[in-house]
Design an enzyme around this catalytic site. Structure first.
Site, PDB file in Angstrom:
ATOM      1  N   PHE A 206       6.883   0.428   3.915  1.00  0.00           N
ATOM      2  CA  PHE A 206       6.908   0.769   2.493  1.00  0.00           C
ATOM      3  C   PHE A 206       5.506   0.875   1.905  1.00  0.00           C
ATOM      4  CE2 PHE A 206       6.266  -3.724   2.092  1.00  0.00           C
ATOM      5  CZ  PHE A 206       5.787  -3.975   0.807  1.00  0.00           C
ATOM      6  N   LYS A 207       4.524   0.320   2.578  1.00  0.00           N
ATOM      7  CA  LYS A 207       3.155   0.390   2.070  1.00  0.00           C
ATOM      8  C   LYS A 207       2.660   1.834   1.977  1.00  0.00           C
ATOM      9  CE  LYS A 207       3.103  -4.100   2.018  1.00  0.00           C
ATOM     10  NZ  LYS A 207       2.218  -4.951   2.801  1.00  0.00           N
ATOM     11  N   ASP A 208       3.218   2.717   2.807  1.00  0.00           N
ATOM     12  CA  ASP A 208       2.801   4.119   2.765  1.00  0.00           C
ATOM     13  C   ASP A 208       3.118   4.776   1.425  1.00  0.00           C
ATOM     14  OD1 ASP A 208       1.768   4.356   5.389  1.00  0.00           O
ATOM     15  OD2 ASP A 208       3.781   4.594   6.212  1.00  0.00           O
TER      16      ASP A 208
END
Length: 739
Positions: free
Chosen positions: A343-345
């Site tokens: 999810f960091k992307d």
């Protein structure tokens, strides 16, 4: 062109103690500010500026323009009636029939180039924006307001008006296709967007136009303060306020607090949200970001370019963050389709471009990141996608716990190293890495030395940076809109969200989405065996005394000090910076603090919390795979277990699937009860792939792991001074000395 710019330059200041530090200055032209402050406050135009209304045919530009002109007491010009037909001595429809669509646009543009006005409200034709030279002419003397009406509403209006042909509509081309084609031209020219949801009267739209223009001209009002900002009795404020650009560049406030908007979060009406149900993820992202980011910081056209770059072919799914039905009332929000499979992307494909636009062009920047696993590879990949020019002046170093991430996460971070990004293993845990980074940022002597010696400033890309947190709000809002779009719920129906969390950023983003008008009932905070947040949400006692960080199979949430919790406490405490300062001072000095009863009650209005053991996490992965064929990653499994226990099944629950299972292959193989687990990460992924799992093994991750075989990385001791020495070495090697 009338354009607001926050000019940036660097200034070195020296305090009494002779510590030199970097200070960012964003001066403005005083005459400009004074002119605009006097404008809509009295609802009268000053000088020669125009308000230019732009939008598709049927958007109501003419009617709205007349109302706006009446309210301002100024001239109203309709381009169709007052410019084109006057110039041509024939109706627009006759001209279109006479010359055809392509020549019509050229003739229309020529007529507009000969036209000039000042102090007026101008309603453009629907096709004016397709002629670049004439739009540049119009923008020189006005603010372009885009009336953004949902395509379905436009088609209904055109049918009601019995309009059977518009410019560009040749045989075999639908009105819908033409309207979609024109959007690329509208987004190129507008300064301000006004969402015109269905059912609004022209009077209401006119009021929204005036409000939007007032916001545009009031560029001084959208400021940021530290969560530890204290208001004194003698004056309104103590401590400096910042603009968005400064908050992004500086990352962490000088007093150790986190930047938050000084005013309330922006909101959307129910109708505005509903107008986004048919929109793509990219369209939703830009509209939401425009409410958070003033055009003086990033103009709308530039923001649009950044969003399209961030959420493009680098994601393996065109929906970017798709929603998938799991079982019962549970849905998965798949946040792992980006290049590094977490999810960091969703934040870190966007944030580097925001950062590069905001930073002063004549200074080098080194971005420091503490990571518990996923952030490291995401930030390295994100900053590696900057332009070559930006990569020459912006670099990144990630610090991760050497023995506190999965083997694949480590291999991925090493494989993501590029010419402007490096990974460093630290012989400690994530909490040490995060605390060390904060200490380095608040060491003005050290940062000043780097600035003077190397012309290099430090910044942060963790979720402590506002530009990291902001993109996460988008996918929580988008997920709710997807439920509506799929006819699973109607807008206004409540949902719950369940989020695996350690640093509280993902949960905070959902809470922000709720404040903005998304009908989230409860945010369920899911922890692993490092369950300090669970205890805090249940009791109000944040207690680190005697706690040791436990290494689990969900390492991204192996965190005891949740940085973003500070932002939420500041919010529910009505911006009481003194209280926030006191609480986190107690945590730093005494390793605990107790929330007072009234604040605990506020906290529990939005949050519930639970935790999951290692055994239950692996059992959930096995159970879900056996019943559905779907493989959860370890963090998502933690959230699934907690959702099963705490959610009452009276409404849908969206579980944030924060990472692809490929990143945690050994734990997944154990959960699936596969006996022989090879040590090589690539071999583990090939073994998983042989089971034809859903979703498939992440191809981008496979490619990155192959890169790892060619690269090396460095390890340093758990010592802030050692880390500072390493940072200086990186700067020496990357950036040219100033003196």
């Amino acid at each position: 062109m009338f354009h607001v710019v926050r000019y940036q330059h660097l200034k070195l200041t020296q305090n009494i103690g002779s510590s030199i530090h970097l200070k960012l200055i964003f001066p403005r032209t005083l005459a400009f500010a004074q002119l605009w402050k006097s404008w809509l406050s009295t609802l009268s135009l000053v000088g020669d500026q125009n308000i230019v209304l732009m939008g598709p045919p049927g958007a109501g530009k003419t009617t709205v323009g007349r109302i706006v002109g009446h309210k301002l007491g100024c001239r109203v010009i309709d381009v169709d009636d007052d410019v084109l037909e006057t110039s041509w001595n024939m109706s627009v429809s006759e001209k279109l029939q006479d010359v055809g669509s392509r020549q019509f646009i050229e003739e229309e543009g020529k007529a507009l180039l000969k036209f000039s006005a000042s102090g007026s409200v101008i309603s453009l034709s629907g096709s004016n924006p397709m002629h670049a030279a004439s739009m540049q002419h119009v923008k020189k003397n006005g603010i372009v307001v885009y009336l953004d009406v949902p395509t379905r509403d436009i088609i209904d209006r055109l049918e009601l008006m019995k309009v059977d042909r518009i410019v560009g509509q040749d045989s075999g081309i639908s009105v819908r296709d033409i309207l979609q084609f024109r959007k690329q031209f509208y987004k190129k020219w507008y300064d301000i967007r006004v969402l015109c949801e269905g059912g609004l009267t022209a009077e209401t739209v006119a009021d929204k136009v005036l409000d939007a223009v007032k916001r545009y001209q009031d560029s001084e009002s959208e400021t940021f303060i530290s969560t530890r900002h204290i208001r004194s009795e003698m004056c309104e404020q103590k401590g400096p306020v910042k603009y968005f650009t400064e908050a992004v560049v500086e990352g962490l406030a000088s007093d150790g607090g986190l930047f938050v908007p000084e005013k309330e979060l922006p909101t959307f009406t129910a109708g505005e949200w509903q107008s986004l149900v048919e929109a793509t993820y990219v369209e939703r992202a830009q509209i939401i970001l425009e409410r958070f980011i003033h055009p003086a910081d990033i103009p709308a056209f530039k923001l649009g370019e950044i969003v399209e770059i961030a959420y493009g072919e680098n994601f393996t799914c065109s929906k970017i963050a798709p929603l998938r039905y799991l079982t019962g009332n549970q849905f998965l929000l798949e946040l792992f389709h980006g290049p590094t499979a977490s999810f960091k992307d969703l934040a870190l494909q966007l944030m580097p471009h925001l950062f590069a636009y905001c930073v002063p062009k004549r200074c080098n920047y080194l971005v420091l990141v503490a990571t518990s696993g996923d952030t490291g590879s995401a930030v390295l990949d994100g900053f590696s996608r900057l332009s070559d020019t930006d990569k020459q002046r912006i670099a990144v170093v990630t610090f991760f716990p050497e023995d506190g991430v999965s083997q694949i996460q480590k291999s991925q971070m090493i494989g993501c190293q590029r010419e402007n990004g490096w990974s460093v293993g630290v012989k400690s845990d994530f909490d040490f890495c995060q605390t060390a980074i904060k200490k380095i940022f608040t060491n003005s002597d050290y940062s000043g030395f780097l600035t003077v010696e190397y012309g290099t400033a430090l910044s942060a890309a963790n979720s402590i940076n506002w530009a990291r947190l902001l993109p996460q709000v988008i996918y929580h809002a988008s997920a709710y809109l997807d439920l509506v779009h799929q006819n699973i719920i109607t807008f206004g129906s409540p949902i719950d969200v369940c989020i695996p969390t350690g640093n509280f950023g993902n949960v905070l983003a959902a809470l922000y989405a709720k404040r903005m008008g998304i009908p989230i009932r409860k945010c369920i905070c899911a922890s692993n065996e490092n369950n300090v947040l669970t205890d805090f949400i249940r009791t109000g006692l944040y207690d680190l005394r005697g706690r040791r960080l436990m290494q689990t199979s969900s390492p991204a949430i192996d965190i005891l000090k949740s940085s973003n919790l500070e932002r939420h406490l500041h919010l529910i405490a009505s911006g009481d910076g003194q209280l926030v300062t006191q609480l986190f001072s107690e945590l730093e000095k005494q390793c605990h603090f107790q929330l007072q009863k009234d604040l605990l009650e506020k906290l529990q209005q939005d949050l519930v919390a639970g935790w999951c053991s290692e055994e239950d996490c692996l059992a959930a992965i096995h159970s879900v795979y056996n019943t559905t064929g779907y493989i959860l990653d370890t963090h998502t499994a933690v959230a699934k277990v907690v959702a099963d226990r705490l959610q009452d099944r009276t409404c849908p629950v969206i579980i944030s699937s924060t990472a692809h299972y490929s990143k945690f292959a050994p734990a997944i193989l154990r959960a699936l009860r596969i006996a022989e687990i090879k040590q090589n990460p690539l071999s583990q992924l090939h073994l998983l792939s042989s089971y034809s799992p859903l979703p498939p093994v992440h191809r981008g991750l496979l490619e990155t792991l192959k890169e790892n075989e060619k690269q090396k990385y460095q390890i340093c001791a758990a010592d802030v001074n050692v880390m500072m020495a390493h940072i200086e070495t990186v700067i020496q090697n990357k950036f040219m000395k100033v003196f």
